[in-house]
Write an enzyme that holds these catalytic residues in place. Structure first.
Site, mmCIF file in Angstrom:
data_model
loop_
_atom_site.group_PDB
_atom_site.id
_atom_site.type_symbol
_atom_site.label_atom_id
_atom_site.label_comp_id
_atom_site.label_asym_id
_atom_site.label_seq_id
_atom_site.Cartn_x
_atom_site.Cartn_y
_atom_site.Cartn_z
ATOM 1 N N GLY A 69 0.855 -1.161 -0.007
ATOM 2 C CA GLY A 69 0.003 0.027 0.017
ATOM 3 C C GLY A 69 0.937 1.495 0.024
ATOM 4 O O GLY A 69 0.389 2.290 -0.730
ATOM 5 N N THR A 70 1.963 1.099 0.661
ATOM 6 C CA THR A 70 2.973 2.449 0.761
ATOM 7 C C THR A 70 3.520 2.785 -0.612
ATOM 8 O O THR A 70 3.458 3.763 -0.893
ATOM 9 C CB THR A 70 4.036 1.983 1.726
ATOM 10 N N GLN A 177 -7.863 2.191 5.475
ATOM 11 C CA GLN A 177 -8.641 1.863 6.578
ATOM 12 C C GLN A 177 -10.233 1.329 6.296
ATOM 13 O O GLN A 177 -10.811 0.574 6.835
ATOM 14 C CB GLN A 177 -8.683 2.652 7.407
ATOM 15 N N SER A 194 -4.361 -1.220 0.908
ATOM 16 C CA SER A 194 -3.354 -2.304 1.129
ATOM 17 C C SER A 194 -3.905 -3.394 1.665
ATOM 18 O O SER A 194 -4.971 -3.343 2.568
ATOM 19 C CB SER A 194 -2.461 -1.707 2.162
ATOM 20 N N ALA A 195 -3.781 -4.658 1.215
ATOM 21 C CA ALA A 195 -4.439 -5.710 1.528
ATOM 22 C C ALA A 195 -4.342 -6.214 2.948
ATOM 23 O O ALA A 195 -5.294 -6.877 3.465
ATOM 24 C CB ALA A 195 -3.923 -6.898 0.481
ATOM 25 N N HIS A 196 -3.288 -5.852 3.386
ATOM 26 C CA HIS A 196 -3.116 -6.553 4.783
ATOM 27 C C HIS A 196 -4.151 -5.705 5.969
ATOM 28 O O HIS A 196 -4.083 -6.508 6.998
ATOM 29 C CB HIS A 196 -1.627 -6.623 5.488
ATOM 30 N N CYS A 322 5.449 8.198 24.375
ATOM 31 C CA CYS A 322 6.091 6.930 25.398
ATOM 32 C C CYS A 322 6.359 5.642 24.642
ATOM 33 O O CYS A 322 7.036 4.735 25.220
ATOM 34 C CB CYS A 322 5.315 6.873 26.561
#
Length: 492
Positions: A69-70, A177, A194-196, A322
């Protein structure tokens, strides 16, 4: 173990597993070849492209598969900008885009282009009118995610797409998303996903470029995927990705799974503030993804909180500084102006059982309490003080963490005419500066100030957010010899 981080990577969907295994025997050959094995692989690839295009809402010849996807985002941004170089070199994007968009924007700027960042409100949502006002004759491209990956807020893509079309500017939508829950509405020009994120195998992305959109692929090209994504297609993974997307979309069209997950998320949104004192649930309460909720807990070390939840059997993520190697808060939470310390993102995967959510709600209060106790801030004590004040601006006396908090010193030489206090929190990380502020706010009169000295980047975000939550006035920031001085005025 309950996996609640589907926004990072969803577990492999059962349909994807079946399709992957089946296509390993059929889809290994080169789909560009004319012999039997090649033709069989080509049929699988074409069928996957048709299924994915139907889910996206575009033509099959407008969609290509990429290795991630990136890479789809990077290829989309660079190709659209290059094609419109004669029009202008200005890129617009929201302040809460995924890092893939931000990194592409940095490369564009380094190459001589310009960019503008679109602000969001406290829920993380862009105002469509502000996007329209920012469009100019030199605007080459607008990037806007369909829904935010950290807080779940949905963006007004359809309205923005209409404004972009009227101005003649292409809109690239990052739909990673939202795509499992439905097609992205509106006249967008480019779309990446993105498939994942939807239960397909990792290593598969998709890029759709609608007909009529000027596009010039950058980098070395070959004959595959219309010249927009080089390299041999991973056909088994592509087939599995398309199959899982189609299966999820079929469930989403009935509304059953989305509605069920939304009810579970509503339960978390409602119960967490009731069970845990001093919590801020962030993101838009209405315009949001069905499976994702984010909240931040005051006086909590985010890394410790995630470790404790992991030990209790829950996998969640965080945008807290954090938990980051950079020690800087999430750019999404920073743009929204909300609390970053003790941040927890829960994103429920397909099929999450109600019992898992109920167990999470049982475990969370004790986990937060134990982390606060380690910092010397018992949650029950902080909550009781807030309840006594009616939740509106009472200055609590929160105990300082042993071995970490330093006593507040008088403000002599600080130039504070109201007789305030100065707290030295230099060298201390979140949430200590906020804890020390809460410890002493009751020692100044109403109208008096407390100045917190801190060199932690998170203090710039969390001290104003604390003021909003506790009904105090954030006066502002001023330069200091080290770090910065954050001034807070007691209002009640």
């Amino acid at each position: 173990m309950s996996y609640f981080d589907a926004a990072s990577a969803a577990p492999l969907h059962p349909v994807a597993r079946e399709a992957l295994l089946a296509s390993l025997d059929e889809g290994w050959a080169d789909p560009a070849r004319l012999y039997r094995e090649g033709r069989r692989a080509r049929l699988l690839l074409d069928a996957a492209r048709e299924a994915a295009a139907e889910a996206v809402g575009c033509r099959p010849d407008e969609l290509v598969f990429t290795p991630s996807g990136t890479q789809a985002v990077h290829a989309g941004v660079s190709g659209a900008l290059a094609a419109r170089r004669r029009v202008g070199r200005r890129l617009l994007h929201s302040a809460v885009e995924h890092s893939a968009v931000l990194h592409a924007a940095e490369v564009h700027e380094a190459a001589g282009g310009t960019r503008g960042e679109l602000a969001v409100d406290r829920t993380g949502r862009v105002a469509a009118g502000e996007v329209g006002a920012a469009l100019g004759p030199d605007t080459a491209l607008v990037c806007l995610q369909s829904a935010n990956h950290e807080v779940g807020t949905e963006q007004p893509v359809e309205e923005v797409a209409a404004l972009c079309r009227e101005a003649g500017v292409p809109l690239l939508v990052d739909a990673a998303q939202s795509l499992p829950w439905g097609p992205v509405p509106g006249a967008w020009s480019l779309l990446a996903a993105s498939a994942h994120k939807w239960g397909g195998p990792p290593g598969v992305g998709l890029l759709a470029v609608r007909k009529g959109t000027r596009f010039a692929p950058q980098g070395p090209r070959d004959e595959r995927e219309s010249g927009r994504s080089a390299g041999f297609e991973n056909i088994p993974a592509v087939v599995a990705a398309a199959a899982s997307l189609r299966a999820l979309r079929a469930g989403a069209e009935t509304g059953d799974e989305a509605a069920r997950l939304r009810r579970l998320v509503d339960r978390i949104r409602e119960r967490v503030p009731q069970l845990v004192p001093d919590v801020e649930v962030v993101g838009d309460p209405v315009h949001r993804l069905p499976h994702l909720v984010t909240f931040s807990c005051l006086y909590v070390d985010g890394e410790a909180l995630l470790h404790e939840l992991d030990r209790a059997g829950f996998s969640v993520s965080s945008g807290s500084s954090c938990t980051s190697s950079t020690l800087t808060p999430s750019h999404v939470l920073r743009a929204m102006g909300v609390l970053s310390e003790g941040n927890v993102r829960v994103s429920l995967p397909y099929g999450t059982a109600e019992a898992e959510v109920e167990r999470f709600l049982e475990v969370l209060p004790q986990v937060v309490r134990s982390v606060r106790e380690r910092l010397g801030v018992p949650a029950a004590e902080a909550g009781a003080a807030r309840a006594a004040a009616g939740g509106a601006g009472h200055a609590d006396r929160v105990p300082a963490p042993p071995e970490t908090a330093e006593p507040a010193t008088g403000s002599a030489g600080s130039g504070d005419e109201s007789g305030g206090l100065v707290v030295d929190s230099l060298g201390k990380r979140c949430p200590i500066p906020v804890i020390e502020l809460a410890k002493v706010i009751g020692e100044v009169p109403v109208g008096g100030t407390v100045t917190v000295l801190s060199d932690d980047e998170a203090a710039r975000q969390d001290i104003p957010a604390w003021c909003t939550m506790r009904g105090q006035e954030y006066v502002g920031e001023r330069a200091a010899e080290r770090g910065a001085a954050y001034v807070v005025r007691r209002r009640a």
